[in-house]
Design an enzyme around this catalytic site. Structure first.
Site, PDB file in Angstrom:
ATOM      1  N   LYS A 196      40.907  42.624  46.931  1.00  0.00           N
ATOM      2  CA  LYS A 196      40.268  43.221  45.557  1.00  0.00           C
ATOM      3  C   LYS A 196      41.274  43.423  44.529  1.00  0.00           C
ATOM      4  CE  LYS A 196      37.304  46.527  43.397  1.00  0.00           C
ATOM      5  NZ  LYS A 196      36.350  47.543  43.639  1.00  0.00           N
ATOM      6  N   LYS A 249      37.889  39.185  45.203  1.00  0.00           N
ATOM      7  CA  LYS A 249      37.293  39.747  44.180  1.00  0.00           C
ATOM      8  C   LYS A 249      38.235  40.234  42.985  1.00  0.00           C
ATOM      9  CE  LYS A 249      34.613  43.656  42.636  1.00  0.00           C
ATOM     10  NZ  LYS A 249      34.122  44.918  42.763  1.00  0.00           N
TER      11      LYS A 249
HETATM   12  C1  PBG Z   1      34.093  50.273  42.535  1.00  0.00           C
HETATM   13  C2  PBG Z   1      33.665  48.723  42.242  1.00  0.00           C
HETATM   14  C3  PBG Z   1      33.926  48.210  41.356  1.00  0.00           C
HETATM   15  C4  PBG Z   1      33.224  46.887  41.208  1.00  0.00           C
HETATM   16  C5  PBG Z   1      32.594  46.941  42.425  1.00  0.00           C
HETATM   17  N1  PBG Z   1      32.717  48.002  43.180  1.00  0.00           N
HETATM   18  C6  PBG Z   1      34.753  48.183  39.977  1.00  0.00           C
HETATM   19  C7  PBG Z   1      36.049  48.794  40.120  1.00  0.00           C
HETATM   20  O1  PBG Z   1      36.861  48.690  41.267  1.00  0.00           O
HETATM   21  O2  PBG Z   1      36.355  49.296  39.194  1.00  0.00           O
HETATM   22  C8  PBG Z   1      33.266  45.668  40.292  1.00  0.00           C
HETATM   23  C9  PBG Z   1      32.048  44.757  40.121  1.00  0.00           C
HETATM   24  C10 PBG Z   1      31.867  44.136  38.985  1.00  0.00           C
HETATM   25  O3  PBG Z   1      32.878  44.089  37.938  1.00  0.00           O
HETATM   26  O4  PBG Z   1      30.862  43.347  38.765  1.00  0.00           O
HETATM   27  N2  PBG Z   1      34.293  50.432  43.850  1.00  0.00           N
END
Ligand code: PBG
Length: 324
Positions: A196, A249
């Site tokens: 991520k 992601k």
């Molecule tokens: C937070 C989380 C995020 C997303 C999923 N879980 C955002 C972040 O890490 O700030 C993003 C999902 C998206 O942008 O569609 N744990």
């Protein structure tokens, strides 16, 4: 010309094109993310995600029934936590009567067969908007992992089929697996957000849950987008620690990573086609600059072609309508 090989033969008509198509989307490729709010009859459109909503539980259950009837097999739950319940420990995250826990129970009761995945991270519950506990301006790893284990067990107790840790702390997959084992949840899966990246494309999501970091950014735990081999390291470690599925992601700007991870692991790879990717297609389509339907299918097909076995996407419903 006398040619030995004419590649256009296999492109000549829709029939032959579909006969030789290597990548075909189906409804069971998709995971539908859902944003859940307190209250009744609440349906709020996310400003930066046109036609996507945050709903109270009553409307969410209806939506889940519809998704299931369309052939979508899985939902990924996110809740919007009330401000007064946020603190630095994130303890509302494992409240057995919290909004997430109530939502899991209600969805499982209404549509028992749908596969319920839950987001595991502290950011919606954190007064700092970070995915971990903050001490002296730092996001501390090990106390955060303890909190994530409690959170995961409480989701499992409520009936979640799979927990999806999206926090990027070190060692959390192993700790969650061990915690689930000790608590007797031997059937609960783990979908690890393994690679991520610290991405600007999460912006609209943070609007949806009011979860933007209050200070700094997430670069001390989410990955640097300059890196590739690190993604393999993360994915292999998560598999070793007990992840059933690993995730990359965001999606579209990271298709090279999707392919590399896919080649490196022996578990399914999921890809999150995230909020900013959704917003870009919506915005360009609204301007009349691209064809929305075609952009959706091309994007999702490219993610699957790159190696995504499952795709979490806000376009799940649109895609199913378009492919059927
Ligand atoms: C937070 C989380 C995020 C997303 C999923 N879980 C955002 C972040 O890490 O700030 C993003 C999902 C998206 O942008 O569609 N744990």
């Amino acid at each position: 010309m006398i040619l030995q090989r004419r590649n256009r033969i296999l492109r000549a008509t829709p029939a032959i094109r579909s006969l030789v198509a290597e990548t075909i989307l189906t409804p069971s490729d998709f995971i539908a993310p859902l944003f859940i709010d307190e209250g009744e009859n609440v349906q709020t459109e996310i400003a930066s995600m046109p036609n996507y909503y945050r709903r109270s539980l009553d409307g969410t259950v209806k939506e889940v029934k519809e998704l299931w009837s369309m052939g979508i097999k899985s939902v990924l739950l996110f809740i919007k936590c009330k401000d007064e319940l946020k603190d630095n420990t994130g303890k509302e995250a494992w409240n057995k009567d919290g909004l997430m826990q109530r939502s899991i129970r209600a969805i499982k009761e209404a549509v028992p067969e749908i596969y319920v995945m839950t987001d595991v991270a502290l950011d919606p519950y954190s007064s700092y908007g970070h995915d971990g506990i903050v001490e002296n301006g730092e996001i501390v790893n090990d106390p955060t992992v303890e909190a994530l284990v409690k959170m995961s067990i409480s989701h499992a107790k409520a009936g979640a089929d799979m927990v999806a840790p999206s926090d990027m702390m070190d060692g959390r997959i192993g700790a969650i697996r061990e915690g689930l084992e000790h608590a007797g949840f031997t059937k609960t899966g783990i979908m690890a957000y393994s690679a991520k990246y610290a991405s600007c494309f999460y912006g609209p999501f943070r609007d949806a849950l009011d979860s933007a970091p209050g200070f700094g950014d997430k670069k001390t735990y989410q990955m640097d987008f300059a890196n590739r081999t690190e993604a393999i390291k993360e994915a292999l470690m998560d598999v070793e620690e007990g992840a059933d599925i690993v995730m990359v992601k965001p999606g579209l700007p990271y298709l090279d990573i999707v392919r590399e991870v896919k080649n490196a692991v022996d578990v399914p790879v999921s890809v999150y086609n995230i909020s900013g990717e959704y917003a870009m297609i919506k915005a360009a389509a609204k301007m009349g600059w691209i064809n929305e339907d075609k952009a959706i299918i091309e994007t999702l097909t490219s993610i699957k072609r790159a190696g995504g076995d499952l795709i979490a996407t806000y376009f799940a419903k649109d895609a199913v309508k378009l492919i059927s």
